[in-house]
Enzyme design. Structure first.
Site, short mmCIF file in Angstrom:
data_model
loop_
_atom_site.label_atom_id
_atom_site.label_comp_id
_atom_site.label_asym_id
_atom_site.label_seq_id
_atom_site.Cartn_x
_atom_site.Cartn_y
_atom_site.Cartn_z
N HIS A 100 4.59 -14.62 -39.52
CA HIS A 100 4.33 -14.03 -38.20
C HIS A 100 5.38 -12.98 -37.88
O HIS A 100 6.48 -13.01 -38.42
CB HIS A 100 4.29 -15.10 -37.11
CG HIS A 100 5.53 -15.93 -37.03
ND1 HIS A 100 5.78 -16.97 -37.90
CD2 HIS A 100 6.61 -15.86 -36.20
CE1 HIS A 100 6.96 -17.51 -37.59
NE2 HIS A 100 7.48 -16.86 -36.58
N HIS A 102 7.36 -11.17 -34.59
CA HIS A 102 7.67 -11.17 -33.16
C HIS A 102 7.70 -9.73 -32.66
O HIS A 102 8.31 -8.87 -33.29
CB HIS A 102 9.07 -11.74 -32.90
CG HIS A 102 9.23 -13.18 -33.29
ND1 HIS A 102 9.19 -14.20 -32.38
CD2 HIS A 102 9.47 -13.77 -34.49
CE1 HIS A 102 9.39 -15.36 -33.00
NE2 HIS A 102 9.56 -15.13 -34.29
P1 5GP Z 1 10.13 -18.38 -35.75
O1 5GP Z 1 11.39 -19.05 -35.22
O2 5GP Z 1 9.45 -19.25 -36.77
O3 5GP Z 1 10.32 -16.98 -36.19
O4 5GP Z 1 9.20 -18.28 -34.47
C1 5GP Z 1 8.29 -19.26 -34.09
C2 5GP Z 1 7.86 -18.92 -32.68
O5 5GP Z 1 6.67 -19.64 -32.40
C3 5GP Z 1 8.87 -19.33 -31.60
O6 5GP Z 1 9.27 -18.18 -30.89
C4 5GP Z 1 8.11 -20.33 -30.73
O7 5GP Z 1 8.39 -20.18 -29.37
C5 5GP Z 1 6.66 -20.01 -31.05
N1 5GP Z 1 5.76 -21.14 -30.94
C6 5GP Z 1 5.96 -22.40 -31.44
N2 5GP Z 1 4.90 -23.17 -31.16
C7 5GP Z 1 4.01 -22.39 -30.51
C8 5GP Z 1 2.70 -22.64 -29.96
O8 5GP Z 1 2.16 -23.72 -30.02
N3 5GP Z 1 2.09 -21.59 -29.35
C9 5GP Z 1 2.68 -20.36 -29.25
N4 5GP Z 1 1.97 -19.40 -28.63
N5 5GP Z 1 3.89 -20.08 -29.75
C10 5GP Z 1 4.55 -21.09 -30.37
#
Ligand code: 5GP
Ligand code: ZN
Length: 135
Positions: A100, A102
């Site tokens: 993903h 951001h």
């Molecule tokens: P990472 O740390 O893996 O780059 O980012 C994961 C992101 O996913 C985090 O910013 C977190 O807030 C978001 N996230 C985790 N669970 C969910 C969810 O159930 N729904 C949404 N919309 N975002 C999520």
């Protein structure tokens, strides 16, 4: 992947606020936003991180979508800029093992979120790293 939270979001098993969707990806609000309007670009197909995705067209589409969402954050939310951030593996802060991107809107006078302390490695060390990393 049945137990992947983002696969479940893509399938609609977990609700999400999608601001954009097409045949290959969705863009949804992050439930834990770093800033107002923080969006995640999520491919519909499961790849654990960017190293697993060899689909160049998809990677291009994800980045193009991220840029479009950033422009929308500036137009509609009054953001002054945006960061595109993409974490790969736990050491880099990745918490959800589904590729993903951001897109974090940035507002003037708000603290800098994506930042690091620049180090001064010196020419010798820079040259060493260059020899290791170059083609
Ligand atoms: P990472 O740390 O893996 O780059 O980012 C994961 C992101 O996913 C985090 O910013 C977190 O807030 C978001 N996230 C985790 N669970 C969910 C969810 O159930 N729904 C949404 N919309 N975002 C999520
Ligand atoms: Zn997944």
């Amino acid at each position: 992947m049945d137990n992947c939270i983002f696969c479940r979001i893509v399938k609609g098993e977990i609700p999400s606020l999608r601001v954009y969707e097409d045949e290959s990806c969705i863009a949804t609000l992050d439930i834990g936003p770093a800033e107002r309007g923080h969006v995640l670009i999520i491919p519909k197909e499961h790849y654990a991180d960017v190293t697993e995705c060899t689909d160049e067209a998809l990677l291009g589409k994800l980045m193009k979508t991220a840029a479009g969402i950033g422009a929308r954050q500036m137009e509609r939310l009054g953001a002054d800029g945006f960061n595109i951030v993409q974490n790969n593996k736990e050491a880099a802060g990745q918490t959800v093992r589904h590729l993903h991107i951001h897109v974090i809107p940035r507002y003037e006078n708000h603290p800098v979120i994506v930042a690091w302390d620049p180090k001064d490695p010196g020419q010798e060390e820079l040259r060493k790293v260059y020899e290791i990393l170059k083609d």
